[in-house]
Design a protein around this motif. Structure first.
Motif, PDB file in Angstrom:
ATOM      1  N   GLY A   2      49.558  86.860 100.551  1.00 53.67           N
ATOM      2  CA  GLY A   2      50.992  86.614 100.576  1.00 53.67           C
ATOM      3  C   GLY A   2      51.317  85.261 101.189  1.00 53.67           C
ATOM      4  N   ARG A   3      52.498  85.152 101.788  1.00 54.16           N
ATOM      5  CA  ARG A   3      52.893  83.898 102.427  1.00 54.16           C
ATOM      6  C   ARG A   3      51.958  83.615 103.583  1.00 54.16           C
ATOM      7  NH1 ARG A   3      59.092  83.489 103.895  1.00 54.16           N
ATOM      8  NH2 ARG A   3      58.326  81.392 104.372  1.00 54.16           N
ATOM      9  N   ARG A   4      51.612  82.318 103.759  1.00 59.41           N
ATOM     10  CA  ARG A   4      50.577  82.011 104.728  1.00 59.41           C
ATOM     11  C   ARG A   4      50.723  80.598 105.251  1.00 59.41           C
ATOM     12  NH1 ARG A   4      49.450  81.427  99.688  1.00 59.41           N
ATOM     13  NH2 ARG A   4      48.192  79.710  98.912  1.00 59.41           N
ATOM     14  N   ARG A   5      50.062  80.341 106.360  1.00 58.10           N
ATOM     15  CA  ARG A   5      49.866  79.006 106.916  1.00 58.10           C
ATOM     16  C   ARG A   5      48.362  78.742 106.868  1.00 58.10           C
ATOM     17  NH1 ARG A   5      52.441  79.614 111.515  1.00 58.10           N
ATOM     18  NH2 ARG A   5      54.213  78.236 111.152  1.00 58.10           N
ATOM     19  N   VAL A   6      47.959  77.502 106.536  1.00 59.14           N
ATOM     20  CA  VAL A   6      46.537  77.182 106.427  1.00 59.14           C
ATOM     21  C   VAL A   6      46.217  75.943 107.257  1.00 59.14           C
ATOM     22  CG1 VAL A   6      46.209  78.232 104.162  1.00 59.14           C
ATOM     23  CG2 VAL A   6      46.893  75.829 104.313  1.00 59.14           C
ATOM     24  N   VAL A   7      45.004  75.918 107.804  1.00 58.74           N
ATOM     25  CA  VAL A   7      44.472  74.763 108.515  1.00 58.74           C
ATOM     26  C   VAL A   7      43.051  74.545 108.035  1.00 58.74           C
ATOM     27  CG1 VAL A   7      43.773  73.833 110.751  1.00 58.74           C
ATOM     28  CG2 VAL A   7      45.919  75.094 110.564  1.00 58.74           C
ATOM     29  N   SER A   8      42.727  73.317 107.627  1.00 59.68           N
ATOM     30  CA  SER A   8      41.397  72.986 107.109  1.00 59.68           C
ATOM     31  C   SER A   8      40.659  72.129 108.129  1.00 59.68           C
ATOM     32  CB  SER A   8      41.510  72.231 105.779  1.00 59.68           C
ATOM     33  OG  SER A   8      42.192  73.002 104.808  1.00 59.68           O
ATOM     34  N   ARG A   9      39.493  72.613 108.555  1.00 62.17           N
ATOM     35  CA  ARG A   9      38.674  71.918 109.550  1.00 62.17           C
ATOM     36  C   ARG A   9      37.215  71.950 109.108  1.00 62.17           C
ATOM     37  NH1 ARG A   9      41.612  69.064 113.477  1.00 62.17           N
ATOM     38  NH2 ARG A   9      43.320  70.319 114.311  1.00 62.17           N
TER      39      ARG A   9
END
Length: 283
Positions: free
Chosen positions: A255-262
């Motif tokens: 569903g709706r989300r926040r993402v962080v790429s590391r």
């Protein structure tokens, strides 16, 4: 289509579940942070907030005073301070980015341009900022599409479109160590930025629309909505290998989300924003 479940990573302590989540992130060292206020901010008045930091040993809190941001981009600094930025900024708004010290006091403020899509702090404490189209086509500071700033607001590096093509929208940004990877509209080339020599390499890429990416050696994973696309970097070109669904740890839709790429990890935070889960392609 087969699916890959995310792995649970960090959870906000239950005592804070009644707070408003103004921002949340996973920093360059793997610590999860939540920027919380007692209620959703109204109007333009500054508000007090608390940052809850969760790592492998438990959690700590830092009180921040006079936070200005309503639509927060938020990250932690290596020295224990924090950066809070308003994603939208009229040109006369000088306090768009606020830097807070370890005691929660504002120590610096400056402006980096309108329409921040991504703000990620690297291991040295520099800020990588990727912009979306309204800023790129409306604000000189945002026009390059991708920039690196010091914690005092000095421009350390600016993307040069003449070598690798214009950025119309920075869809995905991955910051690892002091380097970055980006996937941008409209060419969708995979940009590799080495901060030391200040060089940018554009790898040919036919995978479009990704909003997060993980990189480990020649292995790459793109997140396009709820679809996970794996690929390999060969001879300066991204070669697609497989596509499958990506789900919450329990197998339900994200569903709706926040993402962080590391680096090799994509961290995903779904509603109600009290937990972080992770995909790690380094295993």
């Amino acid at each position: 289509m087969q699916s890959t479940p995310l792995v649970p990573y960090a959870r906000l302590p239950r005592a804070y579940h009644g707070h408003h989540v103004a921002g949340s992130t996973v920093d360059a060292f793997g610590r999860a942070h939540w920027l919380l206020s007692e209620r959703e901010p109204q109007g333009h008045e500054p508000y007090d907030a608390v940052v809850v930091t969760v790592d492998g040993t438990g959690h700590t809190t830092t009180d921040l005073s006079s936070v200005e941001s309503r639509f927060s981009k938020f990250d932690a600094l290596p020295d224990g301070g924090f950066v809070v930025a308003n994603s939208r900024s009229p040109r006369d708004e000088e306090r768009q980015v606020q830097v807070f010290d370890t005691l929660g006091r504002e120590s610096w403020n400056f402006r980096v341009g309108d329409a921040i899509e991504h703000l990620l702090v690297d291991e040295s404490g520099a800020l990588w900022v990727g912009y979306f189209d309204e800023g790129i086509f409306g604000d000189p500071l945002s026009a390059p599409g991708l920039r690196r700033w010091s914690v005092h607001g000095e421009a350390l590096w600016t993307y040069d479109w003449r070598a690798t093509g214009e950025i119309s929208d920075c869809y995905a940004l991955n910051v690892h160590g002091t380097d970055a990877w980006a996937c941008t509209y409209h060419l969708f080339a995979l940009l590799e930025v080495r901060s030391g020599p200040g060089t940018t390499v554009a790898h040919r890429n036919t995978i479009r629309g990704a909003t997060a990416l993980a990189v480990h050696g020649d292995r790459i994973a793109f997140l396009d909505h709820a679809r996970l696309i794996t690929a390999e970097l060969t001879g300066g070109e991204v070669q697609r290998l497989d596509a499958r669904g990506l789900t919450r740890p329990d197998g339900s839709p994200i569903g709706r989300r926040r993402v962080v790429s590391r680096g090799p990890r994509i961290y995903v935070q779904a509603e109600p924003r009290t937990e972080w889960a992770v995909l790690d392609i380094s295993g």
